[in-house]
Design an enzyme around this catalytic site. Sequence first.
Site, short mmCIF file in Angstrom:
data_model
loop_
_atom_site.label_atom_id
_atom_site.label_comp_id
_atom_site.label_asym_id
_atom_site.label_seq_id
_atom_site.Cartn_x
_atom_site.Cartn_y
_atom_site.Cartn_z
N GLY A 1 123.92 4.25 7.80
CA GLY A 1 123.24 5.55 7.74
C GLY A 1 124.17 6.64 7.25
N ALA A 2 123.73 7.35 6.21
CA ALA A 2 124.56 8.40 5.61
C ALA A 2 123.89 9.75 5.74
CB ALA A 2 124.82 8.06 4.15
N GLY B 1 123.20 13.12 8.54
CA GLY B 1 124.16 13.97 9.24
C GLY B 1 124.97 13.23 10.29
N PHE C 1 114.55 30.62 17.47
CA PHE C 1 113.81 29.36 17.34
C PHE C 1 113.13 29.06 18.65
CE2 PHE C 1 113.47 25.95 14.23
CZ PHE C 1 113.90 26.60 13.11
N ASP D 1 114.42 1.52 11.12
CA ASP D 1 115.05 0.21 10.88
C ASP D 1 116.12 -0.13 11.92
OD1 ASP D 1 113.48 0.48 8.65
OD2 ASP D 1 115.12 0.54 7.20
N GLN E 1 107.62 13.54 19.12
CA GLN E 1 107.25 14.95 18.95
C GLN E 1 106.34 15.18 17.75
OE1 GLN E 1 110.24 18.14 17.50
NE2 GLN E 1 109.82 18.64 19.64
N HIS F 1 105.24 18.19 15.43
CA HIS F 1 105.60 19.56 15.08
C HIS F 1 104.30 20.32 14.80
CE1 HIS F 1 107.24 22.98 12.97
NE2 HIS F 1 108.48 22.57 13.22
N LEU G 1 106.47 19.62 6.24
CA LEU G 1 106.76 20.61 7.28
C LEU G 1 106.88 22.03 6.75
CD1 LEU G 1 107.54 20.42 10.32
CD2 LEU G 1 109.85 20.84 9.56
N GLU H 1 109.74 25.86 11.70
CA GLU H 1 109.62 26.84 12.76
C GLU H 1 110.37 28.13 12.40
OE1 GLU H 1 109.86 24.70 16.45
OE2 GLU H 1 111.01 26.37 17.28
N ARG I 1 107.66 23.06 21.02
CA ARG I 1 106.70 22.47 20.07
C ARG I 1 105.58 21.70 20.72
NH1 ARG I 1 111.33 20.47 15.84
NH2 ARG I 1 111.65 22.56 15.00
N HIS J 1 106.79 14.13 13.87
CA HIS J 1 108.02 14.76 13.40
C HIS J 1 109.31 14.13 13.90
CE1 HIS J 1 110.45 17.97 11.83
NE2 HIS J 1 110.87 18.33 13.01
N ARG K 1 112.09 17.74 22.16
CA ARG K 1 113.29 18.36 21.58
C ARG K 1 112.99 19.78 21.14
NH1 ARG K 1 114.94 19.38 16.40
NH2 ARG K 1 113.49 18.00 15.32
C1 LIG Z 1 111.14 18.02 7.37
C2 LIG Z 1 112.10 18.05 8.52
C3 LIG Z 1 112.72 19.22 8.88
C4 LIG Z 1 113.62 19.25 9.95
N1 LIG Z 1 114.24 20.43 10.28
C5 LIG Z 1 115.16 20.44 11.28
C6 LIG Z 1 115.89 21.62 11.59
O1 LIG Z 1 115.73 22.66 10.97
N2 LIG Z 1 116.78 21.58 12.59
C7 LIG Z 1 117.00 20.45 13.31
O2 LIG Z 1 117.84 20.47 14.22
N3 LIG Z 1 116.35 19.30 13.02
C8 LIG Z 1 115.44 19.27 12.02
N4 LIG Z 1 114.79 18.09 11.72
C9 LIG Z 1 115.18 16.86 12.39
C10 LIG Z 1 116.46 16.34 11.79
O3 LIG Z 1 116.56 16.71 10.45
C11 LIG Z 1 116.57 14.82 11.87
O4 LIG Z 1 116.32 14.41 13.18
C12 LIG Z 1 117.96 14.37 11.47
O5 LIG Z 1 118.29 14.88 10.21
C13 LIG Z 1 118.14 12.86 11.47
O6 LIG Z 1 119.45 12.62 11.01
P1 LIG Z 1 120.13 11.20 11.11
O7 LIG Z 1 121.51 11.34 10.61
O8 LIG Z 1 119.93 10.66 12.47
O9 LIG Z 1 119.25 10.30 10.15
P2 LIG Z 1 118.72 10.53 8.60
O10 LIG Z 1 119.18 11.81 8.03
O11 LIG Z 1 117.28 10.25 8.66
O12 LIG Z 1 119.49 9.40 7.86
C14 LIG Z 1 119.23 8.03 8.09
C15 LIG Z 1 120.19 7.23 7.25
O13 LIG Z 1 120.08 5.87 7.61
C16 LIG Z 1 119.97 5.08 6.45
N5 LIG Z 1 119.17 3.90 6.78
C17 LIG Z 1 118.01 3.84 7.47
N6 LIG Z 1 117.56 2.58 7.53
C18 LIG Z 1 118.46 1.82 6.86
C19 LIG Z 1 118.56 0.43 6.55
N7 LIG Z 1 117.63 -0.46 6.92
N8 LIG Z 1 119.62 0.02 5.83
C20 LIG Z 1 120.57 0.89 5.41
N9 LIG Z 1 120.53 2.20 5.67
C21 LIG Z 1 119.48 2.66 6.38
C22 LIG Z 1 119.30 5.98 5.44
O14 LIG Z 1 119.61 5.55 4.12
C23 LIG Z 1 119.94 7.32 5.76
O15 LIG Z 1 121.17 7.47 5.10
C24 LIG Z 1 113.89 18.06 10.65
C25 LIG Z 1 113.27 16.86 10.29
C26 LIG Z 1 112.37 16.87 9.24
C27 LIG Z 1 111.69 15.56 8.90
#
Ligand SMILES: Cc1cc2nc3c(=O)[nH]c(=O)nc-3n(C[C@H](O)[C@H](O)[C@H](O)COP(=O)(O)OP(=O)(O)OC[C@H]3O[C@@H](n4cnc5c(N)ncnc54)[C@H](O)[C@@H]3O)c2cc1C
Length: 577
Positions: free
Chosen positions: A12-13, A15, A115, A216, A235, A237, A247, A250, A281, A347, A389
């Site tokens: 996962g790449a 945040g 927020f 996954d 959740q 939204h 989306l 907020e 939310r 969401h 959340r």
């Molecule tokens: C539209 C939207 C707006 C949002 N706004 C906010 C906000 O303003 N503030 C806030 O705090 N939160 C917000 N959220 C929530 C927040 O953005 C997410 O919960 C968070 O970014 C998830 O980050 P993550 O690093 O866990 O996963 P993701 O950013 O979803 O990354 C998942 C990674 O895993 C990799 N991966 C997944 N499955 C596989 C696989 N089988 N094989 C290899 N790689 C895989 C993908 O390639 C990707 O790199 C928002 C969410 C959405 C959908």
Amino acid sequence: MAYHKFDVVIVGAGGAGLMAAMQLPNASIAVISKVYPTRSHTGAAQGGVAAALGNQEEDHWQWHMFDTVKGGDYLVDQDAAEVLAREAIDAVYDLEHWGLPFNRTPDGKIDQRRFGGHTRNFGEGPVRRSCYAADRTGHMILQTMYQTAIKNQVRFFNEYFLTDLIISDGRCAGVVGYSIRDGEIHTFSAKAVIFATGGYGRAWSVTSNALACTGDGMAVAYRRGIPLEDMEFYQFHPTGIYRVGVLLSEAARGEGAYLLNNTGERFMQRYTPTLEELAPRDIVSRSIVSEIRAGRGIDGSDYVYLDVRHLGEAKIREKLPDITDFARTYLRIEPITEPVPIQPTAHYAMGGVPTDSNGQVVIDEHNTPLPGFYAAGEAACVSVHGANRLGTNSLVDLIVFGRRAGKHIAAQLASGELDHATLPADVEGFSRDMIKRVRSGGGESEVRIREEMRTVMMDLCGVMRTAEGLQQCAAKIAELQERYRHIHVNDPSDTFNTELMEVLELGNLLDCSEATVAGALAREESRGGHFREDFPTRDDTRFLSHTLAYRADDGGVKELKYKPVVITEFQPKERKY
Ligand SMILES: Cc1cc2nc3c(=O)[nH]c(=O)nc-3n(C[C@H](O)[C@H](O)[C@H](O)COP(=O)(O)OP(=O)(O)OC[C@H]3O[C@@H](n4cnc5c(N)ncnc54)[C@H](O)[C@@H]3O)c2cc1C
């Protein structure tokens, strides 16, 4: 067969994954991602990242911790919430030092805005806590960290798809995946593995989540005997674009937008007089559904309005440029002069792979860690979000617990506590057989199973739930699981076979859905994002505990266990806003 050996493999790449990668300058690391890193869903985050910097008005991490616990309807593990609120501050400054272009106050500090659910002095009224870069905060986080990771020479395996977790001698030993480019299976041996694979919003028909959010990592862990925690807490939204789900952050309400019903009333003033549109939310989503059920949707239909007109064109253009563009693109509506039709949209997963506050995956109700296995971000459940959340608390979860997982591994590597384990014989067998099975299956179509799953999850396991609906939903998911055994991939190619990938993703979504519905059915109470019409109140006597769902070897939920909630500072109280 391709074989790789690293100290640490991060899947996962987004945040969470990138933040963990930053903490390991002395280790050999591979970051595996099914999408190109900057296309991870983190890039879609709009509104901001919470940290009690106090740049705009007085604020304290204790207030942030309290809001997180209360917002999560007291299902939050308070030791973890304390870590979140305290370390948010340093983690945000890390981002600033790597060059993230935050909006600024006139005197050059990071600007902050309001927020939902974030308050001053333990609930007195809204506070400015969300640090932001216009309405593209996640995009900026992802770009900043990806560039820093490249500078730090992190090795990326882009467009590789995780298929299995290797467990050997009671510890995590690596992962198996395949290259989407040519179909070849790869084994990655590692001393430590982090799953940062994000959420599973694609299980619902109206969702804000990107196509890649298919649970996954959760499903792969679940199939290897690791429980999934609190999956019933999903959740919705409040403000997704009507029918599309995309989306509208907020941040709009943070800047002062109104929610209006068919009489033009700001109905949130009736439900939550203190915080109005800025209530958490789950409450706003339920209020919208209640308005619609009472016949006060616009034109008697199943949507209400989000109205930013009174903010004025200049502020809209400066503070909300992207989301107003979404309304233009998807609805052909001009938000400067017209209100925007919205409805609740699937969401965010509060649940996921259970971890302790160092990101170590734990496998039972006694918090026993599985050595070498970590999870962070939306794929994990630490649990700082409990039953619901707060907005901007996910990005901060990614950077705080991504950072802690990375640092914990770095310390364990330095002390020699982690090492490569011997891999089991035929380590790729499981993945090879799984791919072979779907390529030589019967006549079931991926599209049909997927659409039936998304509809039933939306209708029966959404904002409002009942025992009867959830039983129907569980039966339908079981039927779809059975049909999935006969699914067939038509495309015979090994090169960028997106049909194969979608089929594997669907299998993962079905597993996540099955755990979600089982938890929702068993939890006979209403708390946070989980609302049971037949049990409309919270029941702390029976359910002040986390759910752990275990999978049976031949599929289906084998059992649900319960784990106590960690309560330190704040005793559970009724949640009033
Ligand atoms: C539209 C939207 C707006 C949002 N706004 C906010 C906000 O303003 N503030 C806030 O705090 N939160 C917000 N959220 C929530 C927040 O953005 C997410 O919960 C968070 O970014 C998830 O980050 P993550 O690093 O866990 O996963 P993701 O950013 O979803 O990354 C998942 C990674 O895993 C990799 N991966 C997944 N499955 C596989 C696989 N089988 N094989 C290899 N790689 C895989 C993908 O390639 C990707 O790199 C928002 C969410 C959405 C959908």
